[in-house]
Write a protein that holds these residues in place. Sequence first.
Motif, short mmCIF file in Angstrom:
data_model
loop_
_atom_site.label_atom_id
_atom_site.label_comp_id
_atom_site.label_asym_id
_atom_site.label_seq_id
_atom_site.Cartn_x
_atom_site.Cartn_y
_atom_site.Cartn_z
N GLY A 80 0.82 -1.21 0.00
CA GLY A 80 0.00 0.00 0.00
C GLY A 80 0.85 1.26 0.00
O GLY A 80 1.90 1.33 0.64
N ASP A 82 -0.85 4.46 0.28
CA ASP A 82 -1.75 5.54 0.65
C ASP A 82 -1.16 6.48 1.70
O ASP A 82 -1.67 7.57 1.91
CB ASP A 82 -3.09 4.97 1.14
CG ASP A 82 -2.91 3.88 2.17
OD1 ASP A 82 -2.43 2.80 1.80
OD2 ASP A 82 -3.25 4.10 3.35
N HIS A 83 -0.08 6.06 2.38
CA HIS A 83 0.57 6.92 3.37
C HIS A 83 1.61 7.83 2.74
O HIS A 83 2.23 8.63 3.45
CB HIS A 83 1.23 6.06 4.46
CG HIS A 83 2.22 5.08 3.92
ND1 HIS A 83 1.87 4.03 3.11
CD2 HIS A 83 3.59 5.00 4.07
CE1 HIS A 83 2.95 3.34 2.79
NE2 HIS A 83 3.99 3.91 3.35
N ASP A 85 2.34 10.70 -0.35
CA ASP A 85 1.78 11.56 -1.40
C ASP A 85 2.64 11.34 -2.65
O ASP A 85 3.61 12.05 -2.90
CB ASP A 85 1.80 13.03 -0.97
CG ASP A 85 1.00 13.91 -1.91
OD1 ASP A 85 0.95 13.61 -3.13
OD2 ASP A 85 0.40 14.90 -1.44
N ARG A 216 -6.56 1.81 -0.66
CA ARG A 216 -7.04 3.06 -0.08
C ARG A 216 -6.63 4.20 -1.00
O ARG A 216 -5.46 4.50 -1.18
CB ARG A 216 -6.45 3.25 1.31
CG ARG A 216 -6.49 4.68 1.86
CD ARG A 216 -7.90 5.14 2.17
NE ARG A 216 -7.84 6.41 2.88
CZ ARG A 216 -7.93 7.62 2.32
NH1 ARG A 216 -8.07 7.72 0.99
NH2 ARG A 216 -7.89 8.71 3.04
N THR A 217 -7.60 4.82 -1.63
CA THR A 217 -7.39 5.96 -2.52
C THR A 217 -8.45 7.01 -2.17
O THR A 217 -9.39 6.72 -1.43
CB THR A 217 -7.54 5.56 -4.00
OG1 THR A 217 -8.91 5.22 -4.24
CG2 THR A 217 -6.64 4.38 -4.35
N TYR A 221 -12.13 6.14 -0.12
CA TYR A 221 -12.32 6.61 1.26
C TYR A 221 -13.80 6.53 1.63
O TYR A 221 -14.67 7.08 0.95
CB TYR A 221 -11.82 8.04 1.42
CG TYR A 221 -12.06 8.61 2.81
CD1 TYR A 221 -11.25 8.24 3.87
CD2 TYR A 221 -13.10 9.50 3.03
CE1 TYR A 221 -11.48 8.74 5.15
CE2 TYR A 221 -13.34 10.01 4.30
CZ TYR A 221 -12.53 9.63 5.35
OH TYR A 221 -12.76 10.12 6.62
N ARG A 243 -7.70 -1.56 4.27
CA ARG A 243 -7.39 -0.32 4.98
C ARG A 243 -8.63 0.11 5.76
O ARG A 243 -9.76 0.04 5.26
CB ARG A 243 -6.97 0.79 4.02
CG ARG A 243 -5.56 0.63 3.45
CD ARG A 243 -4.51 0.86 4.52
NE ARG A 243 -3.16 0.84 3.98
CZ ARG A 243 -2.38 -0.21 3.93
NH1 ARG A 243 -2.82 -1.39 4.38
NH2 ARG A 243 -1.14 -0.12 3.45
#
Length: 331
Positions: A80, A82-83, A85, A216-217, A221, A243
């Motif tokens: 993943g 998603d943490h 940018d 998770r995008t 969300y 997530r």
Amino acid sequence: MTRSANVFVTRKLPDCVEARMRELFDARLNADDRPLTRDELASAMKTADILVPTVTDKIDAELIDRAGPNLKLIANFGNGIDHIDVAAALAKGITVTNTPGVLTEDTADLTMAMILAMPRRVAEGVRIIPDGLDWPGWSPTWMLGRRLGGKQLGILGMGRIGQAVARRARAFGLDVHYHNRKPVAARIEQSLNATYWESLDQMLARVDIVSIHCPRTPATYHLLASRRLKLLKPDAYVINTARGEIVDEDALIDLLQTDAIAGAALDVFEGEPTIDSRWVELARKGKVLLMPHMGSATIESRVDMGEKVIVNIRTFLDKHRPPDRVLASML
């Protein structure tokens, strides 16, 4: 060339992975495995050539903007992203890689264990004898659960892990349904005997168990927010090993507290490692099975992830394209 690269690793990795990193790079390691503060992460990014973060490191646009000129690669230890940018990193000329594929089977194994555990009330049962709870002995009507065979499993996200879960589910007699951005290849769908639903709402209303495996995008969300969760049948279960932010936790808690659905099994949470105290109360009542983000927690998986990180770093330093580069089109 590789030995001179300043590689900063934010968490403790398996010993064999760290030993290999010391051999190949100028590696700075986290011996006590303490999560870095934001200031510590910013300081590392000012001096490192390569950063090796994990899911516990929030690398946002501000931190990326403050990064030093030498930081050219973020080699994420994990699938993943998603943490991170990624868009901000790419805009600054920083390559981002991840470690896809190596945690598929382990995460699918744990997911299947959770799918088995909830209908059969395993989490409740294993507490009775060790905790000294009242056990009246065998009874025809005591601790009754639900049969798994013949039930409808809805998979949200039919990527590598979703397909691995589907393979296991078929062996237990579950009928497989799935929702994805688009159908998987016909040969895969046929091999899994899986039914594609273009409408997530329609699938949710028909399945007995929904298992979440999408990334998770921004688009996912709270994909399962209150309106969608209310589409589930009263005897349905929610399984999440993806997530926490994909599910609106407040809405799910409300449904469980009012017995609007049968239960949930969660390996991930919004805002983890902080856990809403209401989850603990629901777990004590047997309404939820709570796991501490263990989906990929096997020795084999962690070593494989570390090896992928090393391959990505070495390939990058050799001025070739890393095999697991994250592209803007993937966001």
